[in-house]
Design a protein around this motif. Sequence first.
Motif, PDB file in Angstrom:
ATOM      1  N   ALA A 216      87.774 101.250  96.264  1.00 48.96           N
ATOM      2  CA  ALA A 216      87.723 101.098  97.642  1.00 48.96           C
ATOM      3  C   ALA A 216      88.832 100.297  97.947  1.00 48.96           C
ATOM      4  O   ALA A 216      89.304 100.493  99.382  1.00 48.96           O
ATOM      5  CB  ALA A 216      86.407 100.191  97.835  1.00 48.96           C
ATOM      6  N   ARG A 217      89.375  99.444  97.291  1.00 41.57           N
ATOM      7  CA  ARG A 217      90.495  98.483  97.789  1.00 41.57           C
ATOM      8  C   ARG A 217      91.940  99.396  97.994  1.00 41.57           C
ATOM      9  O   ARG A 217      92.586  98.866  98.786  1.00 41.57           O
ATOM     10  CB  ARG A 217      90.764  97.302  96.775  1.00 41.57           C
ATOM     11  N   LEU A 218      91.856 100.437  97.312  1.00 45.12           N
ATOM     12  CA  LEU A 218      93.027 101.177  97.295  1.00 45.12           C
ATOM     13  C   LEU A 218      93.080 102.090  98.531  1.00 45.12           C
ATOM     14  O   LEU A 218      93.821 102.579  99.104  1.00 45.12           O
ATOM     15  CB  LEU A 218      93.207 102.320  96.242  1.00 45.12           C
ATOM     16  N   LEU A 219      91.802 102.198  99.055  1.00 42.85           N
ATOM     17  CA  LEU A 219      91.555 103.183 100.282  1.00 42.85           C
ATOM     18  C   LEU A 219      91.397 102.492 101.557  1.00 42.85           C
ATOM     19  O   LEU A 219      91.555 102.992 102.620  1.00 42.85           O
ATOM     20  CB  LEU A 219      90.170 103.938 100.041  1.00 42.85           C
ATOM     21  N   THR A 220      91.341 101.026 101.481  1.00 40.19           N
ATOM     22  CA  THR A 220      91.162 100.317 103.050  1.00 40.19           C
ATOM     23  C   THR A 220      91.904  98.988 102.791  1.00 40.19           C
ATOM     24  O   THR A 220      91.745  98.445 101.627  1.00 40.19           O
ATOM     25  CB  THR A 220      89.812 100.454 103.449  1.00 40.19           C
ATOM     26  N   ASP A 221      92.215  98.443 103.873  1.00 35.13           N
ATOM     27  CA  ASP A 221      92.654  97.159 103.747  1.00 35.13           C
ATOM     28  C   ASP A 221      91.665  96.111 104.347  1.00 35.13           C
ATOM     29  O   ASP A 221      91.821  94.764 104.291  1.00 35.13           O
ATOM     30  CB  ASP A 221      93.786  96.831 104.540  1.00 35.13           C
ATOM     31  N   ARG A 222      90.422  96.874 104.912  1.00 36.17           N
ATOM     32  CA  ARG A 222      89.487  95.734 105.624  1.00 36.17           C
ATOM     33  C   ARG A 222      88.224  95.749 104.802  1.00 36.17           C
ATOM     34  O   ARG A 222      87.663  96.674 104.157  1.00 36.17           O
ATOM     35  CB  ARG A 222      89.005  96.533 106.789  1.00 36.17           C
ATOM     36  N   LEU A 223      87.842  94.369 104.827  1.00 36.79           N
ATOM     37  CA  LEU A 223      86.808  93.985 103.526  1.00 36.79           C
ATOM     38  C   LEU A 223      85.533  94.692 103.991  1.00 36.79           C
ATOM     39  O   LEU A 223      84.788  95.094 103.119  1.00 36.79           O
ATOM     40  CB  LEU A 223      86.543  92.535 103.778  1.00 36.79           C
ATOM     41  N   GLY A 224      85.422  94.881 105.161  1.00 34.77           N
ATOM     42  CA  GLY A 224      84.101  95.588 105.741  1.00 34.77           C
ATOM     43  C   GLY A 224      83.731  96.903 105.283  1.00 34.77           C
ATOM     44  O   GLY A 224      82.792  97.472 104.657  1.00 34.77           O
ATOM     45  N   ARG A 225      84.876  97.471 105.333  1.00 39.56           N
ATOM     46  CA  ARG A 225      84.963  99.088 104.749  1.00 39.56           C
ATOM     47  C   ARG A 225      84.913  98.897 103.278  1.00 39.56           C
ATOM     48  O   ARG A 225      84.164  99.845 102.858  1.00 39.56           O
ATOM     49  CB  ARG A 225      86.330  99.724 105.331  1.00 39.56           C
ATOM     50  N   MET A 226      85.580  98.026 102.692  1.00 41.78           N
ATOM     51  CA  MET A 226      85.514  98.070 101.311  1.00 41.78           C
ATOM     52  C   MET A 226      84.147  97.784 100.708  1.00 41.78           C
ATOM     53  O   MET A 226      83.737  98.496  99.838  1.00 41.78           O
ATOM     54  CB  MET A 226      86.419  96.974 100.827  1.00 41.78           C
ATOM     55  N   MET A 227      83.471  96.931 101.474  1.00 41.55           N
ATOM     56  CA  MET A 227      82.212  96.863 100.895  1.00 41.55           C
ATOM     57  C   MET A 227      81.107  98.091 101.569  1.00 41.55           C
ATOM     58  O   MET A 227      80.078  97.873 100.778  1.00 41.55           O
ATOM     59  CB  MET A 227      81.636  95.532 101.619  1.00 41.55           C
TER      60      MET A 227
END
Length: 298
Positions: A216-227
């Motif tokens: 998920a970290r590779l796919l987004t820089d936003r923590l909310g989206r990552m979670m």
Amino acid sequence: MNPLEFLTDLLNPDLAFLPKALAIAVMSSIVCGVVGCYVVLRGMAFIGDAVSHAVFPGLAIAFVVSGNLVLGGSIAGLATAVLVAVFSHSRRLREDTVIGVLFVAAFALGIVIISEAPGYAGSLQQFLFGSITGIPTSDLYVVAGTGLTVLTVILLLHKELVTVSVDRESARALGLRVFWLDLTLYVMVTLAVVISVQTIGNILVLALLVTPAATARLLTDRLGRMMALAPSLGAGSAVVGLYISWSWDLPTGGTIVLVLTTAFLTAWFLAPQRGLIARQRRRTSHQQYQNRSEPTTP
């Protein structure tokens, strides 16, 4: 086996263990996906591996006395997590040093305990690599209740945990109780690991905790989206992994890990912003732009 046949098996009363296995795998993947975001954010992947060692003596004792494995593992893991938080709080020893000493000792204790149980080899294999198809119905409710508790605590302390994970000194300056927040995170990691051990085993549980969050970290820089992405990736991989393992008679835990790893490698190469191909394209475009911008000599 096609997906329709797999769905038929899930609804077959004679295969009642299969939907239970799917439910356990999905629930543990969701909880590990959420908790794993903090683990990846703090760069503390080592603790996931260490916690899986720490819960082992509790699992072994519970097995020997025919008790609840989730409860036994939770007690052992929580006790070790408290000791780590206490010993590392003074900062005289690094956190990873304390973890290395205590968690390996806990794992060694578990080996000694389980060696005294009948059927030692089979029991050890079950703990190390998981036994998802032999989960009792009572554990289904325990995992659901534990997972809901973990997600609730994470939701209530999300801002504080993020602050401590990003900058501990700023957290102290803001008056946050860093020690208690560290301890809370250790406890949440421990509980996430405990409810996942039966799905994937002690050896492979780190993948369930770290790989979805790293993907998920590779796919987004936003923590909310990552979670949101991490538990979705974990749950989806659990479903696909169980389907493949059931279709081809493969080990469930190992198959789920390989599906997770495939998703990670796909993101590593193809992620829109952070993927290897996207980075290479930007590098090539930048070089071409520089070449066009350079003045030509007569």
